[in-house]
Design a protein around this motif. Structure first.
Motif, PDB file in Angstrom:
ATOM      1  N   ALA A   1      -6.818  14.227  -4.929  1.00 19.87           N
ATOM      2  CA  ALA A   1      -5.687  14.154  -3.794  1.00 19.87           C
ATOM      3  C   ALA A   1      -4.827  14.964  -3.634  1.00 19.87           C
ATOM      4  O   ALA A   1      -4.120  14.845  -2.084  1.00 19.87           O
ATOM      5  CB  ALA A   1      -6.667  12.870  -2.953  1.00 19.87           C
ATOM      6  N   ASN A   2      -3.900  14.726  -4.257  1.00 14.55           N
ATOM      7  CA  ASN A   2      -2.239  14.635  -4.855  1.00 14.55           C
ATOM      8  C   ASN A   2      -1.309  13.506  -3.474  1.00 14.55           C
ATOM      9  O   ASN A   2      -0.937  14.074  -2.806  1.00 14.55           O
ATOM     10  CB  ASN A   2      -2.012  15.762  -4.196  1.00 14.55           C
ATOM     11  CG  ASN A   2      -0.510  16.796  -5.211  1.00 14.55           C
ATOM     12  OD1 ASN A   2      -0.024  15.369  -5.979  1.00 14.55           O
ATOM     13  ND2 ASN A   2       0.044  17.454  -4.561  1.00 14.55           N
ATOM     14  N   LEU A   3      -2.331  12.490  -3.892  1.00 18.30           N
ATOM     15  CA  LEU A   3      -0.855  11.332  -3.132  1.00 18.30           C
ATOM     16  C   LEU A   3       0.333  11.312  -3.241  1.00 18.30           C
ATOM     17  O   LEU A   3       0.788  12.205  -4.408  1.00 18.30           O
ATOM     18  CB  LEU A   3      -1.558   9.906  -3.235  1.00 18.30           C
ATOM     19  CG  LEU A   3      -3.127   9.863  -3.207  1.00 18.30           C
ATOM     20  CD1 LEU A   3      -3.505   8.117  -4.022  1.00 18.30           C
ATOM     21  CD2 LEU A   3      -3.370   9.927  -1.814  1.00 18.30           C
ATOM     22  N   ARG A   4       1.240  10.486  -2.694  1.00 19.67           N
ATOM     23  CA  ARG A   4       2.126  10.364  -2.850  1.00 19.67           C
ATOM     24  C   ARG A   4       2.202   9.958  -4.079  1.00 19.67           C
ATOM     25  O   ARG A   4       1.252   8.325  -3.990  1.00 19.67           O
ATOM     26  CB  ARG A   4       3.137   9.960  -1.365  1.00 19.67           C
ATOM     27  CG  ARG A   4       3.046  10.840  -0.467  1.00 19.67           C
ATOM     28  CD  ARG A   4       3.845  11.116   0.943  1.00 19.67           C
ATOM     29  NE  ARG A   4       3.059  11.888   2.188  1.00 19.67           N
ATOM     30  CZ  ARG A   4       3.734  11.475   3.342  1.00 19.67           C
ATOM     31  NH1 ARG A   4       4.829  11.013   3.637  1.00 19.67           N
ATOM     32  NH2 ARG A   4       3.231  12.280   4.496  1.00 19.67           N
ATOM     33  N   ARG A   5       4.322  10.166  -4.616  1.00 19.87           N
ATOM     34  CA  ARG A   5       3.737   8.965  -5.768  1.00 19.87           C
ATOM     35  C   ARG A   5       4.244   7.717  -5.475  1.00 19.87           C
ATOM     36  O   ARG A   5       4.547   7.179  -4.384  1.00 19.87           O
ATOM     37  CB  ARG A   5       5.725   9.450  -6.178  1.00 19.87           C
ATOM     38  CG  ARG A   5       5.893   9.083  -7.425  1.00 19.87           C
ATOM     39  CD  ARG A   5       7.240  10.051  -8.378  1.00 19.87           C
ATOM     40  NE  ARG A   5       6.651  10.879  -8.377  1.00 19.87           N
ATOM     41  CZ  ARG A   5       7.694  12.197  -9.186  1.00 19.87           C
ATOM     42  NH1 ARG A   5       8.803  11.504  -9.574  1.00 19.87           N
ATOM     43  NH2 ARG A   5       6.969  13.335  -9.364  1.00 19.87           N
ATOM     44  N   GLY A   6       2.941   6.974  -6.519  1.00 16.99           N
ATOM     45  CA  GLY A   6       3.271   5.203  -6.367  1.00 16.99           C
ATOM     46  C   GLY A   6       2.048   5.145  -5.263  1.00 16.99           C
ATOM     47  O   GLY A   6       2.049   3.766  -6.008  1.00 16.99           O
ATOM     48  N   GLU A   7       1.462   5.862  -4.773  1.00 16.90           N
ATOM     49  CA  GLU A   7       0.494   4.941  -3.851  1.00 16.90           C
ATOM     50  C   GLU A   7      -0.717   5.506  -4.560  1.00 16.90           C
ATOM     51  O   GLU A   7      -1.874   4.496  -4.522  1.00 16.90           O
ATOM     52  CB  GLU A   7       0.126   6.318  -2.819  1.00 16.90           C
ATOM     53  CG  GLU A   7       1.168   6.027  -1.717  1.00 16.90           C
ATOM     54  CD  GLU A   7       0.826   6.900  -0.635  1.00 16.90           C
ATOM     55  OE1 GLU A   7       2.273   6.857   0.394  1.00 16.90           O
ATOM     56  OE2 GLU A   7      -0.003   7.599  -0.611  1.00 16.90           O
TER      57      GLU A   7
ATOM     58  N   GLY B   1      10.639   7.396   4.275  1.00 13.52           N
ATOM     59  CA  GLY B   1      11.457   8.575   3.274  1.00 13.52           C
ATOM     60  C   GLY B   1      11.402   8.069   1.652  1.00 13.52           C
ATOM     61  O   GLY B   1      12.154   9.624   1.027  1.00 13.52           O
ATOM     62  N   LEU B   2      10.268   7.493   1.219  1.00  8.09           N
ATOM     63  CA  LEU B   2      10.839   6.917  -0.066  1.00  8.09           C
ATOM     64  C   LEU B   2       9.530   7.759  -0.940  1.00  8.09           C
ATOM     65  O   LEU B   2       9.416   7.702  -2.153  1.00  8.09           O
ATOM     66  CB  LEU B   2      11.077   5.989  -0.120  1.00  8.09           C
ATOM     67  CG  LEU B   2      12.072   5.524   0.413  1.00  8.09           C
ATOM     68  CD1 LEU B   2      11.914   3.789   0.110  1.00  8.09           C
ATOM     69  CD2 LEU B   2      13.383   5.922  -0.200  1.00  8.09           C
ATOM     70  N   ALA B   3       8.721   8.382  -0.099  1.00  4.39           N
ATOM     71  CA  ALA B   3       7.511   9.058  -1.173  1.00  4.39           C
ATOM     72  C   ALA B   3       7.210  10.218  -0.408  1.00  4.39           C
ATOM     73  O   ALA B   3       6.303  10.626  -0.413  1.00  4.39           O
ATOM     74  CB  ALA B   3       6.616   7.805  -0.628  1.00  4.39           C
ATOM     75  N   ASN B   4       8.616  10.522  -0.483  1.00  7.69           N
ATOM     76  CA  ASN B   4       8.128  12.419   0.153  1.00  7.69           C
ATOM     77  C   ASN B   4       7.595  13.233  -1.375  1.00  7.69           C
ATOM     78  O   ASN B   4       6.518  14.037  -1.347  1.00  7.69           O
ATOM     79  CB  ASN B   4       9.511  13.189   0.237  1.00  7.69           C
ATOM     80  CG  ASN B   4       9.754  12.415   1.798  1.00  7.69           C
ATOM     81  OD1 ASN B   4       8.933  11.896   2.277  1.00  7.69           O
ATOM     82  ND2 ASN B   4      11.149  12.384   2.096  1.00  7.69           N
ATOM     83  N   GLU B   5       7.716  12.664  -2.536  1.00  9.12           N
ATOM     84  CA  GLU B   5       7.173  13.266  -3.691  1.00  9.12           C
ATOM     85  C   GLU B   5       5.756  13.219  -3.711  1.00  9.12           C
ATOM     86  O   GLU B   5       4.900  12.226  -3.537  1.00  9.12           O
ATOM     87  CB  GLU B   5       7.921  13.440  -5.377  1.00  9.12           C
ATOM     88  CG  GLU B   5       9.157  13.469  -5.194  1.00  9.12           C
ATOM     89  CD  GLU B   5      10.509  13.229  -6.267  1.00  9.12           C
ATOM     90  OE1 GLU B   5      10.395  13.764  -6.834  1.00  9.12           O
ATOM     91  OE2 GLU B   5      10.344  11.927  -6.276  1.00  9.12           O
TER      92      GLU B   5
END
Length: 270
Positions: free
Chosen positions: A201-207, A262-266
């Motif tokens: 699903a390519n979640l945002r980094r950390g998720e 906006g810390l999880a944009n990648e």
């Protein structure tokens, strides 16, 4: 076979003269190695050096085991203060997963800073490996006849369609018990599959890692309520249930905060 003839499985995997190798250690080690193999494959696919997780594990695993033992001993200090020689005998059981996770996470934070890597990327890659290792590790508790729940009947265990070798191992000192090790192992296997699907699903980094924290903590909260050997925070509050609630709330808060700021944009695959 009568109840009196039921014998527990041998806790010893191999005896080499004065050296005794227990199933508990073999099973824990198997979980670590399989998890490392999975993490190494995924890290290479995402552009990291294949040595990254080998190096991390060399630090994280010993520290995690040490922290897991310290955590457990501190909450059982009334016993261990009278049996000091038992403290280093981890093959007898007594590794608290939450203590191990604390040690592993702190180690990963330091490791990521030293190597100039993203902490969130590392733990995202490691999340499926961690929960798979936990699923395998619970069978070490099975061999030690520990981490079980309250009393049940044999007919109840048979109604779960469990094989006799599991049912018989749950017969401890004249009583059958809930195989809570199995409940948690199965919950973690489902979580492992879920995390593999969430990778796509390519979640945002950390998720992905936060999803692991939430999934594991939900299961641990309910399963812990069945156990008879819980570490207690107070006379009525189980430590693992309290920690599970804190982790669920914290994971949701961090997830929300990182998105809002906006810390999880990648993305995971970036």
């Amino acid at each position: 076979m009568t109840l009196l003839n039921i014998q527990p499985l041998d806790r010893v995997f191999l005896q080499l003269g004065p050296i005794t190798i227990y199933w508990y250690g073999v099973i824990i080690g198997t979980g670590v190695l399989l998890g490392l193999w999975l993490a190494t494959r995924e890290s290479e696919r995402l552009g990291l050096s294949k040595e990254t997780f080998v190096d991390l594990v060399l630090y994280a695993v010993p520290i995690a085991i040490l922290c897991a033992r310290i955590y457990y001993v501190l909450f059982q200090w009334d016993y261990y203060s009278q049996h000091i020689s038992e403290i280093p005998k981890i093959w007898h059981g007594g590794l608290a997963i939450h203590g191990g996770l604390i040690g592993a996470i702190v180690t990963t934070v330091v490791f990521a800073r030293k190597r100039g890597l993203s902490f969130w990327k590392l733990v995202d890659i490691a999340a499926p490996s961690i929960i798979l290792g936990q699923a395998i590790g619970r069978w070490g508790n099975f061999m030690n006849q520990e981490a079980h729940g309250g009393p049940v009947t044999r007919s109840f265990l048979e109604s779960l369609y469990l094989p006799d070798w599991i049912i018989n191992q749950m017969y401890i000192n004249g009583q059958y018990y809930h195989p809570t090790f199995l409940y948690e192992s199965l919950w973690n296997i489902v979580g492992f599959i879920l995390l593999l699907l969430l990778r796509k699903a390519n979640l945002r980094r950390g998720e992905l890692f936060l999803s692991y924290v939430i999934w594991y903590s939900i299961g641990r909260f309910f399963i812990e309520g069945l156990r008879t050997d819980s570490l207690m925070l107070t006379e009525t509050l189980r430590m693992a249930q309290f920690i599970s609630i804190v982790l669920i709330i914290s994971a949701i808060a961090i997830w929300t905060f990182r998105r809002v700021r906006g810390l999880a944009n990648e993305r995971y695959k970036d």
